[in-house]
Design a protein around this motif. Structure first.
Motif, short mmCIF file in Angstrom:
data_model
loop_
_atom_site.label_atom_id
_atom_site.label_comp_id
_atom_site.label_asym_id
_atom_site.label_seq_id
_atom_site.Cartn_x
_atom_site.Cartn_y
_atom_site.Cartn_z
N ALA A 147 0.83 -1.21 0.00
CA ALA A 147 0.00 0.00 0.00
C ALA A 147 0.86 1.26 0.00
CB ALA A 147 -0.93 -0.01 1.21
N VAL A 158 -5.35 4.74 5.09
CA VAL A 158 -5.41 3.30 4.83
C VAL A 158 -4.59 2.53 5.86
CG1 VAL A 158 -4.64 1.52 3.21
CG2 VAL A 158 -5.91 3.49 2.38
N THR A 162 -7.79 2.95 9.23
CA THR A 162 -8.79 1.97 8.81
C THR A 162 -8.71 0.74 9.68
OG1 THR A 162 -8.62 2.74 6.52
CG2 THR A 162 -9.65 0.59 6.89
N HIS A 598 -6.42 -2.16 -0.42
CA HIS A 598 -5.67 -1.88 0.81
C HIS A 598 -6.57 -1.20 1.86
CE1 HIS A 598 -2.15 -3.02 -1.41
NE2 HIS A 598 -2.37 -2.08 -2.32
#
Length: 857
Positions: A147, A158, A162, A598
């Motif tokens: 990612a 991300v 997350t 991702h």
């Protein structure tokens, strides 16, 4: 070992303070690593990756010279992830001690699955860490590095913001119900299980969990990239209370990450029958193993898990393997193994629940392939046409079935003598008779035939339409006479009947788009302007074929994409939001979860794809951030920065849902005029509630859960409900709770040239909803599930309560009233609207009622 850990704790902490605490960058790196670990739930439960072990890893890399005190927190974070992505603490254990006796390392590796020696050389810091937990951390590190290496924006969100829930992180979930008797039986079957339980406080279930992780990893082999148990909490309790007994828990949960290139193979090919490894293979698979001769002439041990060619059955092969090995090697009955792989497949099934042999009817992938096979023959015939003045440059399907995303792919039309079909034909087309059953729904599969360029096209749009109609007539004549196909001609298209399917061919030319963009002012000046007609034509003849081509290519790379998209569309339709969000928008959002998954890997199952879709819809910041969907990887690194900036400066011209692709940098091609801001907010609320409900069912309520719950709409939010008669619903078998399904019809049941065209696109309920929206759209909104829904939801618009001035244009469904000063105003009459709805729905509408109330008089 826990006593030794306590004795060495003070010395170890001092070592960490001297190694890590002297640098602000190292401390920040440890904090970033801790946040990263927590967001992935890798630190929770017994056998997980301890947070303090991260500090030990940083100290190890400092000692090796791979980290130094001048590095920033991000540099430390990335360097540690790079190390964890390649770490093998089983065969090459790290050590904080400068010199460790080889015999002591051998003792560590023979006793523990994972080894990390502390500074004293006597303590294994990873003595509670399981091999599966380390593999999970290793895989998460690889995904994070991937990612960070992408050019896409929002990397910080991300990686650190997350949260990865357990059901969203794995393609399949498997629950194993346990009790005292099953634990005792497993202890008798599995060697040294009781001895292993002594190392975890006598908790047999913890020892069994670790053994099952290793067994399933070995059995599934290259079908999976990871098998990991769900984290089990480590609660605290008072010293006066009895300690936690893990064996009292009723089930164990395992997650499987699939290797989609091998996961759906129905055959396990073992070693040659005469090799020494064949004995171990037969020991693993028992009576399932058999010798098979392969095409190259070799004879191998092999296990065949299914004789079905259906993709839905292939997706369940892993479940069959899990049930078999747990019963054979652990004595766990198959009824105690709950593999949640195909619980939602019935929502996509077109056909009876079971065939005569008890096998699954499939989830429609085979129907799409049959359509494509028939389309290839039609395409060859169309390209071979030689009576047209212009050659056909390309023949491209634009219907969702051509990109494998049609919720219920078309099935062959029933034979003409079927009770549900038409009774006779008129001019080569079947028509229904009065008093007979409605004909089966046969969709028109749209195809765009693009002609080669020419400068002889007329400049008038009506002339172009007439010329296209003439081309359609010539196409139909040649297809009928030379290729012996049953055809039907209309001004705007040609319907071709092949193998039970109806393909609707439309001639297209780039010149027509230019003519529609030409606007002549009152002074006679010619201008070029983007009109709605030109935009619609370009979308249907240029953008949609390209969209279909790109989605079809992605489907070839991701085998679960088709079922995932269709499941997401089915959810949208079940929530009665169909038509307020376009099909193409749903396809692009799901495609984003595969192209840019991702912090996850790409989904490997339809249910995982649905979960990722619901999470993305419910968490993305639609109000400020466009969703960047990198189809065909055509975005550059600068695009991920420039496009959001350009769209943020566009103001009100930007749609509420912005889906930017390399082919549509404005992000509005498939999201204008729908969804509006109100419908988008409604969609987010529904997605959030559905995600929470489905994750709860998958993790804890799997024994009693009704997995169709999120596919049933909340009707109490509508002002009125229009109930439809069952006999008018020709697609009632597609409903979420359908009780019966029509028999399947095989393709090519008759000679296509001798069969009249069936009634195409005849769906009374859909046409009724369309008429309601066109006639009464000024006063109300109508919601309906087009896939077998038997109710239409009505919501009055605020305009229906407003008092307007006396105007002739405002008279429909409004009555005049005289107010103060003898001013005449108009007020909408709801009862008149309902009367006309009843009149319009004669033979279709059963009743009109308020939610939970009696029918409206």
């Amino acid at each position: 070992m826990s006593v030794l850990h306590d004795l060495c704790a003070a010395r170890h902490l001092e070592c960490m303070r001297q190694s890590v605490g002297v640098s602000e960058g190292l401390r920040q790196g440890v904090m970033l690593l801790t946040v990263w670990l927590r967001q992935r739930q890798a630190h929770e439960g017994w056998g997980s990756f301890p947070e303090d072990l991260l500090c030990s890893v940083v100290a190890l890399l400092v000692g090796r010279g791979q980290l130094n005190t001048s590095m920033t927190g991000y540099q430390v974070f990335r360097a540690v992830l790079q190390y964890l992505s390649q770490a093998d603490w089983q065969t090459d254990p790290p050590s904080l001690c400068a010199e460790v006796e080889p015999s002591r390392l051998v003792a560590f590796t023979s006793r523990f699955p994972v080894v990390f020696v502390d500074g004293s050389g006597w303590l294994n810091l990873a003595y509670t860490l399981t091999a599966a937990a380390l593999l999970k951390v290793r895989q998460e590190a690889k995904l994070t590095i991937s990612a960070l290496g992408k050019s896409e924006g929002q990397k910080f969100q991300v990686v650190f913001l997350t949260h990865k829930s357990f059901p969203r992180s794995f393609d399949y979930l498997c629950h194993v119900t346990i009790d005292a008797r099953s634990l005792r039986r497993s202890g008798e079957r599995v060697d040294n299980l009781a001895t292993a339980a002594m190392d975890v406080g006598g908790q047999m279930s913890l020892a069994l969990t670790s053994h099952l992780e290793q067994l399933l990893t070995s059995a599934l082999d290259d079908r999976v990239t990871l098998v990991c148990a769900a984290p089990r909490p480590n609660p605290q309790w008072s010293v006066n209370d009895a300690p936690l007994d893990y064996d009292e828990q009723s089930y164990l949960t395992f997650g499987l990450c699939l290797n989609t290139s091998a996961a759906f193979s129905v055959l396990n090919k073992g070693p040659p029958a005469d090799h020494p490894e064949a004995l171990a293979f037969r020991e693993m698979w028992g009576d399932k193993s058999e010798m098979r001769r392969f095409k190259d002439g070799t004879i191998h041990e092999a296990v065949l898990w299914s004789r079905s060619s259906l993709q839905a059955d292939r997706r369940l092969v892993c479940g069959r393997i899990v049930r078999y090995v747990l019963q054979r090697h652990c004595g766990i009955d198959k009824s105690c193994v709950h593999f949640l792989g195909g619980r939602l497949d019935t929502l996509l099934q077109a056909g009876p629940e079971e065939k005569g042999d008890g096998s699954s009817p499939g989830t429609g992938e085979e129907h799409s392939l049959a359509v494509l096979h028939a389309f290839e023959e039609v395409g060859r015939a169309v390209r071979a046409l030689n009576t047209l003045p212009l050659a056909i440059h390309s023949v491209q399907g634009t219907h969702p079935v051509f990109r494998h995303t049609d919720v219920f792919p078309a099935e062959p039309a029933p034979p003409p003598d079927s009770e549900s079909g038409a009774a006779h034909s008129v001019h080569g087309v079947h028509v229904p008779q009065h008093g007979r059953c409605l004909p089966a729904f046969v969709p028109a599969l749209t195809v765009v035939c693009t002609l080669e360029g020419s400068g002889k096209w007329p400049e008038d749009r009506e002339a172009i339409a007439c010329l296209k109609a003439l081309l359609h007539v010539k196409m139909a004549a040649e297809l009928r006479e030379k290729h012996l196909m049953s055809v039907g001609v209309a001004r705007s298209h040609v319907d071709v009947f092949k193998a039970g399917y109806v393909f609707r061919l439309t001639v297209s030319s780039q010149r027509e788009i230019s003519v529609l963009r030409t606007v002549v002012s009152e002074s006679g000046m010619v201008k070029f302007k983007d009109t709605e007609e030109a935009a619609a034509l370009e979308r249907d003849t240029v953008s949609l074929p390209l969209h279909t081509h790109l989605l079809h290519g992605l489907q070839q790379e991701q085998p679960s994409l088709s079922a995932a998209v269709r499941l997401c569309k089915r959810w949208l339709a079940a929530q009665m939001m169909w038509g307020y969000v376009t099909e193409e928008a749903v396809e692009l959002i799901v495609a984003h979860t595969y192209i840019s998954p991702h912090p996850h890997a790409a989904p490997g199952s339809p249910v995982c794809g649905l979960l990722r879709f619901l999470h993305l819809v419910s968490t993305h910041n639609w109000s400020s951030d466009p969703l960047m969907i990198n189809l065909n990887a055509d975005f550059t690194e600068e695009d991920f920065t420039s496009i959001p900036k350009e769209l943020s400066q566009s103001g009100n011209s930007r749609p509420p849902m912005c889906l930017a692709t390399p082919q549509d940098r404005t992000g509005s091609r498939w999201t204008r005029p729908h969804p509006t801001g109100h419908f988008l907010r409604r969609l987010v609320v529904l997605a959030r509630a559905s995600l929470h409900s489905l994750e709860t069912q998958l993790m804890s309520d799997f024994l009693t859960a009704d997995f169709k719950l999120i596919f049933r709409p909340a009707l109490q939010h509508f002002h009125l409900l229009i109930r439809l008669l069952a006999r008018a619903n020709v697609v009632g078998h597609q409903a979420v709770d359908a009780r019966s399904r029509p028999p399947l019809t095989r393709a090519g049941h008759l000679d296509d040239s001798k069969v009249a065209l069936p009634v195409v696109g005849f769906n009374v309920c859909r046409k009724f909803v369309h008429d309601l929206q066109n006639i009464f759209g000024e006063y109300a909104m109508f919601f309906h599930d087009p896939f077998g829904g038997d109710v239409i939801g009505l919501v009055w618009k605020p305009q229906v309560s407003e008092v307007t001035g006396f105007k002739a244009s405002s008279f429909p469904y409004r009555r005049p009233s005289v107010g103060h000063g003898e001013t005449v105003s108009l007020t909408a009459g709801r009862e008149h609207i309902l009367d006309d709805i009843r009149l319009l729905g004669g033979g279709i509408v059963q009743s009109i009622e308020a939610p939970g109330d009696c029918p409206v008089d």
